[in-house]
Design an enzyme around this catalytic site. Structure first.
Site, PDB file in Angstrom:
ATOM      1  N   GLU A   1       0.857  -1.196   0.000  1.00 31.38           N
ATOM      2  CA  GLU A   1       0.000   0.000   0.000  1.00 31.38           C
ATOM      3  C   GLU A   1       0.893   1.246   0.000  1.00 31.38           C
ATOM      4  O   GLU A   1       1.938   1.260   0.658  1.00 31.38           O
ATOM      5  CB  GLU A   1      -0.855  -0.010   1.272  1.00 31.38           C
TER       6      GLU A   1
ATOM      7  N   LYS B   1     -10.390   0.678  -0.946  1.00 28.09           N
ATOM      8  CA  LYS B   1     -10.246   0.441   0.501  1.00 28.09           C
ATOM      9  C   LYS B   1     -11.443   1.013   1.266  1.00 28.09           C
ATOM     10  O   LYS B   1     -11.767   2.190   1.146  1.00 28.09           O
ATOM     11  CB  LYS B   1      -8.953   1.073   0.991  1.00 28.09           C
TER      12      LYS B   1
ATOM     13  N   CYS C   1      -4.671  -3.169   4.542  1.00 26.89           N
ATOM     14  CA  CYS C   1      -4.284  -2.527   5.804  1.00 26.89           C
ATOM     15  C   CYS C   1      -5.383  -2.602   6.873  1.00 26.89           C
ATOM     16  O   CYS C   1      -5.735  -3.690   7.301  1.00 26.89           O
ATOM     17  CB  CYS C   1      -3.824  -1.098   5.550  1.00 26.89           C
TER      18      CYS C   1
END
Ligand code: NAG
Ligand code: NAG
Ligand code: NAG
Ligand code: NAG
Ligand code: NAG
Ligand code: NAG
Length: 496
Positions: A80, A179, A211
């Site tokens: 990321e 995301k 994440c």
């Protein structure tokens, strides 16, 4: 010619065995990348300058992609923020963004780069995949123009998304994931609707998330349990938070708890404590990397099962409360005290003897520990702790945690604070808890922030045990439970 039918069928048999073997496993790569950051993230740069910075990062990623392909990898995951870095405003990230189309358009940017307007980053990633015949997973920024016909359209007339993209070995865009669980610092991105992104290959069914998504139910748990992906692809920029949430520790625990393959690529940056990438399976870590010595990147490559749930070694489902609810509490708990792990107030008790059986409770959660140390070190304190409550800092999520850990010093107030080394060896331990959730992630972290593959087991009655001790002294043993039903609404759903 000696090609008798007998020989022929023998050859067919050998080929089919080889083929079955080949499709049962595959080779995965993850690359921990030391991101080259922009010197200027407070003022907007030109699109040319933005591309120049992204090309510097892609130069490094391309070397890793080539090296992975040469070693036979079928897929490589990169981190990321690995192409443009972090700490932007909505305006200053804008020059780095590209419109990423829905993969249903069936697009190979490498051979048709201008089809949806300028897309130099997607073109380059697609060509990396195509020219090396390898799936490439990367994290980039997507922009989607909008206007007043959409009441949710931001004032600046566009949505900006933190986005994972996957290009197959011919360079075709096969996955785009926005995301969902943004970290609090990512104010320059918008929350999308939740997306459950999967794609199928000859070496397994894949899902993608990023994440902080790993802490929440959607989309992570849906992909692993409902959509039954074989492997999760996980680009991340994860700052390590001991004693429970360092990257290698938590990501490997999630893979075991959810019983999936998990390919985690972290960024490397010492000043924000980012390192820790790995290739994890349902039975534990297969390869991992944790580096605090240098600022270098690192390529990891390992072979893993394409469809782990079909493997004879696939672990059975676990009832995480079965053992703990079936036994009587061990010791009386009048020696309890409280201390904080990452803003959460745990109930602890000290392990004063070389061996013992203890129970600590908080609210509905009781944690049982049986342990035997090799020797009791005078200058080290270990505690058993329980937490049952809503965590509210940097995201809101409900936790039930049982943990055995080393305190930072012999002052009990420091229990729960980060510490990276230890001297105390345990000859055996068994940890269990009366969890109300079936989502529990088993962690064992050793001195030097190292994992313990093969040195502990998860029993189907919910005990985390080590019969023969671990190869290094213990930092943390934990059953990290997430009770998703008790979470407050997602910020995207909660906003007016
Ligand atoms: C507003 O956006 C919609 C869809 O994004 C588009 O069809 C329409 O033409 C736009 N209207 C104006 C005035 O730009
Ligand atoms: C994925 O493809 C395989 C064949 O390659 C097929 O057996 C399997 O059912 C597919 N899985 C999904 C979820 O589409
Ligand atoms: C690491 O990140 C910090 C904070 O963004 C930055 O100031 C620093 O330059 C980075 N270090 C390296 C080696 O890039
Ligand atoms: C887990 O075990 C406990 C105690 O044996 C039992 O009450 C509970 O129903 C089990 N949970 C599941 C989901 O099977
Ligand atoms: C802890 O419990 C085990 C199993 O019940 C028992 O064998 C052991 O003696 C106990 N240890 C202590 C120190 O009480
Ligand atoms: C622990 O050690 C014993 C004796 O060496 C061995 O039989 C057993 O398989 C070991 N257990 C594990 C889980 O490694």
């Amino acid at each position: 010619m000696g090609c008798s039918p007998t020989h022929f069928s023998a050859i067919v048999f050998i080929l089919s065995v080889l083929k079955a073997y080949a499709s049962d496993s595959y080779i995965a790569a993850v690359y921990e990348h030391s991101v080259i950051l922009s010197e200027e993230t407070n003022l907007p740069v030109s699109p040319e300058d933005a591309l120049e910075l992204m090309n510097k990062n892609m130069d490094v990623l391309e070397i890793a992609v080539k090296a992975a392909a040469q070693q036979g990898a079928h897929i490589i995951v990169t981190p990321e923020d690995g192409i443009y870095g972090w700490v932007f405003t909505r305006e200053t990230i804008y020059p780095y963004l590209e419109d990423v189309p829905d993969p249903q358009v069936n697009w190979i940017p490498c051979t048709d780069p201008e089809r949806f307007g300028p897309a130099p980053v997607q073109k380059r990633l697609s060509c990396m995949a195509r020219s090396n015949s390898i799936y490439v997973v990367a994290n980039i920024g997507d922009k989607k123009p909008c206007n007043s016909s959409d009441p949710k359209c931001p004032e600046d007339g566009r949505y900006q998304y933190n986005t994972d993209v996957v290009f197959d070995s011919e360079g075709k865009l096969v996955a785009r994931y926005h995301k969902y669980n943004l970290f609090i610092t990512e104010t320059y991105f918008n929350y999308p609707e939740p997306e459950y992104v999967t794609f199928n290959t000859s070496f397994g069914n894949f899902g993608v998330f990023t994440c902080a998504d790993i802490l929440f139910h959607d989309p992570a748990v849906v992909l692993a349990s409902k959509l039954q992906v074989d492997t999760v692809l996980f680009p991340t920029a994860w700052g390590n938070t001991l004693p429970l949430l360092s990257a290698i520790q938590f990501h490997s625990a999630w893979a075991m708890g959810m019983r999936v393959n998990f390919l985690s690529a972290n960024t490397r940056n010492s000043s924000v404590d980012m390192t820790g990438s790995g290739i994890y399976g349902p039975n534990g870590p297969i390869a991992y990397h944790y580096n605090t010595e240098t600022e270098n990147g690192q390529l990891l490559i390992a072979q893993l099962n394409s469809r782990p749930h079909l493997s004879p070694t696939y672990p059975p489902a676990v009832n995480w409360s079965s053992y703990a609810t079936s036994i009587k509490h061990f010791s009386p708990t009048d020696q309890d005290f409280t201390a904080v792990i990452y803003y959460d107030l745990f109930t602890f008790m000290e392990l004063t003897k070389i061996e013992g059986n203890h129970t600590v409770c908080q609210k509905d959660l009781c944690c049982h520990l049986s342990y035997r140390m090799a020797e009791k070190q005078e200058d080290e304190v270990y505690v058993l702790g329980a937490f049952d409550g809503l965590h509210i800092v940097e995201g809101e999520y409900y936790l039930q945690i049982c943990t055995l850990l080393k305190c930072k010093s012999t002052d009990l107030k420091t229990c729960g604070q980060p510490v990276a080394t230890a001297q105390t060896r345990f000859e055996a331990f068994s940890l269990s808890g009366t969890f109300d959730t079936s989502y529990v992630f088993p962690e064992v972290l050793l001195s030097g922030v190292q994992l313990a593959p093969g040195e502990f087991q998860i029993l189907s009655d919910g005990r985390l045990i080590s019969q023969n001790g671990t190869s290094k002294p213990v930092l943390t043993v934990a059953l990290f439970g997430r009770w998703y039903e008790k979470d407050p609404p997602h910020p995207q759903q909660a906003s007016p």
